[in-house]
Design a protein around this motif. Structure first.
Motif, PDB file in Angstrom:
ATOM      1  N   ALA A  74      12.677  11.388 -24.213  1.00  0.00           N
ATOM      2  CA  ALA A  74      12.511  10.885 -22.838  1.00  0.00           C
ATOM      3  C   ALA A  74      13.351  11.695 -21.852  1.00  0.00           C
ATOM      4  O   ALA A  74      13.051  11.723 -20.657  1.00  0.00           O
ATOM      5  CB  ALA A  74      12.895   9.407 -22.769  1.00  0.00           C
ATOM      6  N   LEU A  75      14.391  12.378 -22.340  1.00  0.00           N
ATOM      7  CA  LEU A  75      15.197  13.262 -21.487  1.00  0.00           C
ATOM      8  C   LEU A  75      14.529  14.614 -21.302  1.00  0.00           C
ATOM      9  O   LEU A  75      15.007  15.441 -20.535  1.00  0.00           O
ATOM     10  CB  LEU A  75      16.582  13.494 -22.115  1.00  0.00           C
ATOM     11  N   GLY A  76      13.458  14.850 -22.072  1.00  0.00           N
ATOM     12  CA  GLY A  76      12.793  16.154 -22.025  1.00  0.00           C
ATOM     13  C   GLY A  76      13.088  16.987 -23.250  1.00  0.00           C
ATOM     14  O   GLY A  76      12.745  18.158 -23.319  1.00  0.00           O
ATOM     15  N   GLY A  77      13.739  16.391 -24.236  1.00  0.00           N
ATOM     16  CA  GLY A  77      14.080  17.111 -25.469  1.00  0.00           C
ATOM     17  C   GLY A  77      15.557  16.998 -25.772  1.00  0.00           C
ATOM     18  O   GLY A  77      16.347  16.544 -24.950  1.00  0.00           O
ATOM     19  N   THR A  78      15.932  17.407 -26.958  1.00  0.00           N
ATOM     20  CA  THR A  78      17.328  17.322 -27.379  1.00  0.00           C
ATOM     21  C   THR A  78      18.134  18.440 -26.732  1.00  0.00           C
ATOM     22  O   THR A  78      17.828  19.621 -26.933  1.00  0.00           O
ATOM     23  CB  THR A  78      17.439  17.446 -28.912  1.00  0.00           C
ATOM     24  N   PRO A  79      19.153  18.105 -25.931  1.00  0.00           N
ATOM     25  CA  PRO A  79      20.008  19.158 -25.364  1.00  0.00           C
ATOM     26  C   PRO A  79      20.642  19.986 -26.481  1.00  0.00           C
ATOM     27  O   PRO A  79      21.020  19.447 -27.533  1.00  0.00           O
ATOM     28  CB  PRO A  79      21.073  18.365 -24.588  1.00  0.00           C
ATOM     29  N   GLY A  80      20.736  21.292 -26.271  1.00  0.00           N
ATOM     30  CA  GLY A  80      21.247  22.182 -27.309  1.00  0.00           C
ATOM     31  C   GLY A  80      22.621  21.804 -27.831  1.00  0.00           C
ATOM     32  O   GLY A  80      22.905  21.935 -29.019  1.00  0.00           O
ATOM     33  N   ASP A  81      23.475  21.299 -26.940  1.00  0.00           N
ATOM     34  CA  ASP A  81      24.822  20.952 -27.387  1.00  0.00           C
ATOM     35  C   ASP A  81      24.871  19.590 -28.078  1.00  0.00           C
ATOM     36  O   ASP A  81      25.943  19.108 -28.436  1.00  0.00           O
ATOM     37  CB  ASP A  81      25.828  21.016 -26.232  1.00  0.00           C
TER      38      ASP A  81
END
Length: 197
Positions: A74-81
């Motif tokens: 829902a955030l647009g994908g898993t943030p890399g960090d």
């Protein structure tokens, strides 16, 4: 061991478990149904104070990890960090990537109950689960959780020869494990209850 740490009663011969060792003051409970959210995870992490608020791990049932991944999508994908690389071992000699929350690795335990009653009062009879967080003990026996075993028994495992099998040309060995699960600091373990997903 994973079964024991998830559902043991702490009464011999069963292991201690997250469920049997949690202090009532360390539970972020609710009598009403809740869906996993970042706000609830923040509330859970606030309970872990044994290492000055440093949290080493989060543990969830598989269905709850799926709900967490839905939050990330829902955030647009898993943030890399929010991806952590674990040290290489055995099956994953180059390390393995897992999801995290605020840099805290999230581990899956398939033996965590998804049939808890409200507020985690019982492990069966309902349709809820709990999310767990805490600290690993550093060997001082003052900080957090640890697997324990007798000092004279490496990894708590003992192997004894029983003898030859009567009907086959094989030897029989008995493998025993003397181990338990401990929490050395009540502020090193926290629980978020009544999670419906």
């Amino acid at each position: 061991f994973q079964t024991g740490m998830a559902s043991g009663t702490g009464t011999s011969p069963e292991m201690n478990s997250l469920h049997s060792m949690i202090d009532a003051s360390q539970v972020a409970g609710s009598a009403t149904t809740r869906n996993l959210s970042f706000d609830l995870l923040d509330e859970l992490l606030d309970f872990v104070k044994a290492k000055d608020g440093h949290v080493d791990w989060i543990m969830m049932a598989p269905r709850t990890i799926r709900a967490y991944k839905a939050l990330l999508r829902a955030l647009g994908g898993t943030p890399g960090d929010w991806i952590i690389e674990l040290p290489g071992t055995g099956q994953y000699p180059d390390g393995r990537q897992i999801i995290s929350y605020e840099g805290i690795p999230i581990f899956k335990n398939e033996f965590l109950s998804v049939e808890e009653t409200a507020n985690g009062a019982a492990l069966t009879g309902g349709n809820f689960t709990s999310v767990w967080a805490g600290c690993f003990d550093d060997g001082s026996q003052k900080i957090g959780i640890a697997g324990i075993h007798p000092i004279a028994v490496p990894a708590g495992l003992m192997v004894h020869p029983v003898g030859a099998m009567e009907q086959k040309d094989v030897d029989i060995w008995r493998v025993k494990q003397y181990a338990n699960f401990a929490c050395f600091n009540r502020r090193g373990l926290a629980r978020l209850t009544t999670i419906a997903d």
